[in-house]
Design an enzyme around this catalytic site. Sequence first.
Site, mmCIF file in Angstrom:
data_model
loop_
_atom_site.group_PDB
_atom_site.id
_atom_site.type_symbol
_atom_site.label_atom_id
_atom_site.label_comp_id
_atom_site.label_asym_id
_atom_site.label_seq_id
_atom_site.Cartn_x
_atom_site.Cartn_y
_atom_site.Cartn_z
ATOM 1 N N GLY A 145 -43.233 -37.118 31.441
ATOM 2 C CA GLY A 145 -44.681 -37.193 31.498
ATOM 3 C C GLY A 145 -45.232 -38.107 30.421
ATOM 4 O O GLY A 145 -44.552 -38.454 29.450
ATOM 5 N N CYS A 146 -46.494 -38.496 30.584
ATOM 6 C CA CYS A 146 -47.101 -39.444 29.649
ATOM 7 C C CYS A 146 -47.282 -38.845 28.260
ATOM 8 O O CYS A 146 -46.927 -39.460 27.251
ATOM 9 C CB CYS A 146 -48.429 -39.959 30.205
ATOM 10 S SG CYS A 146 -49.573 -38.672 30.733
ATOM 11 N N TYR A 147 -47.840 -37.636 28.185
ATOM 12 C CA TYR A 147 -47.978 -36.982 26.879
ATOM 13 C C TYR A 147 -46.608 -36.764 26.234
ATOM 14 O O TYR A 147 -46.445 -36.918 25.018
ATOM 15 C CB TYR A 147 -48.660 -35.626 27.032
ATOM 16 C CG TYR A 147 -50.157 -35.662 27.211
ATOM 17 C CD1 TYR A 147 -50.987 -36.252 26.260
ATOM 18 C CD2 TYR A 147 -50.755 -35.066 28.314
ATOM 19 C CE1 TYR A 147 -52.362 -36.260 26.409
ATOM 20 C CE2 TYR A 147 -52.140 -35.056 28.467
ATOM 21 C CZ TYR A 147 -52.935 -35.658 27.522
ATOM 22 O OH TYR A 147 -54.301 -35.651 27.672
#
Length: 342
Positions: A145-147
């Site tokens: 995921g991006c986070y």
Amino acid sequence: MKVSIIGATGYGGLELLRLLHQHPQVEIASLHSFSAQTDDISRFYPHLHTVYHHELAEIDVAKIAEESEAVFLATPSGIAKEAAQPFIDAGMKVIDLSGDFRLTKEKYEKWYNKDAAPVAYLDQAEYGLAEWRENVDTTFISNPGCYATATLLGLAPLVMHGKVEADSIIVDAKSGISGAGKTPSANTHFPETNENMTLYRMNQHQHIPEIIRQLRVWDAGIDAITFSTSLIPVTRGIFATIYVKAKGETSTDELLALYRESYDGKPFVRIQDKDVYPTLKQVTASNFCDIGLCYNERTNMITIVVVIDNLVKGAAGQAIQNLNLMAGFEETAGLDFIPVYP
């Protein structure tokens, strides 16, 4: 290599198309969407008119497997867990951009509130944090995921070298609105987000367990983190400010040397100079992750500032980076371009 994109009409799918269109060793064989079929994707997205033409086709597994060697799944979580299975069974290279294969069955069902994919498929997936991949020969990647990408790249050198008090990690992460996906909601409606900042899913974000899972690979003593996520009124970007207590005294110079050594030879992570901290604009539309840091000797706290483009390094760009590693291409192939500025 010929590839197919499933979920081509979402933001992640469109970024895959944009980046793969100029990849020197990849040809897009087919585009697919669960929500729409048409003779030309440019009918949905006029920015592609005269630049890129391709049919949005039905998802025919046998035909896709015949035409392509690899498939990207850029679908929402909950869809990929079933859609990926026939391609894995067909022996194709599969890169999933959703969260469906990042966690154990129990963790997925707890954090996503959905039934998990069969354990046999979960066990086949390699977590694809590209800079720290363990098995470049795998054919099934679960893209982070991006986070999680921003947080893990920011923490990796410290955690790997045992320089962090295990119970001290605090992450304050902010995302552009595109991170919420293409489908609008009350919380992402322009009047709600413009000139505003909203904190959401405090300590409940679904990227938390994947972050902890990877941190525990590096340091089994880490059981939990404090993690807040906020929406900010920009289109693209993750801005993560990470605070950790150092094990023993250190210095900013010593930490910068550690980060530069850790990311030496990793082309997409750029360590800032002392007293320089990255901004979102310097990574826009690129696959770069820029990191700045500082040590406060009075509090024995380390602050790490990390910026990425959530749609590129946080999704499509890292997926292509993983394909490059998997296929034996240059790691920077199709991704070696200057960020958009200003």
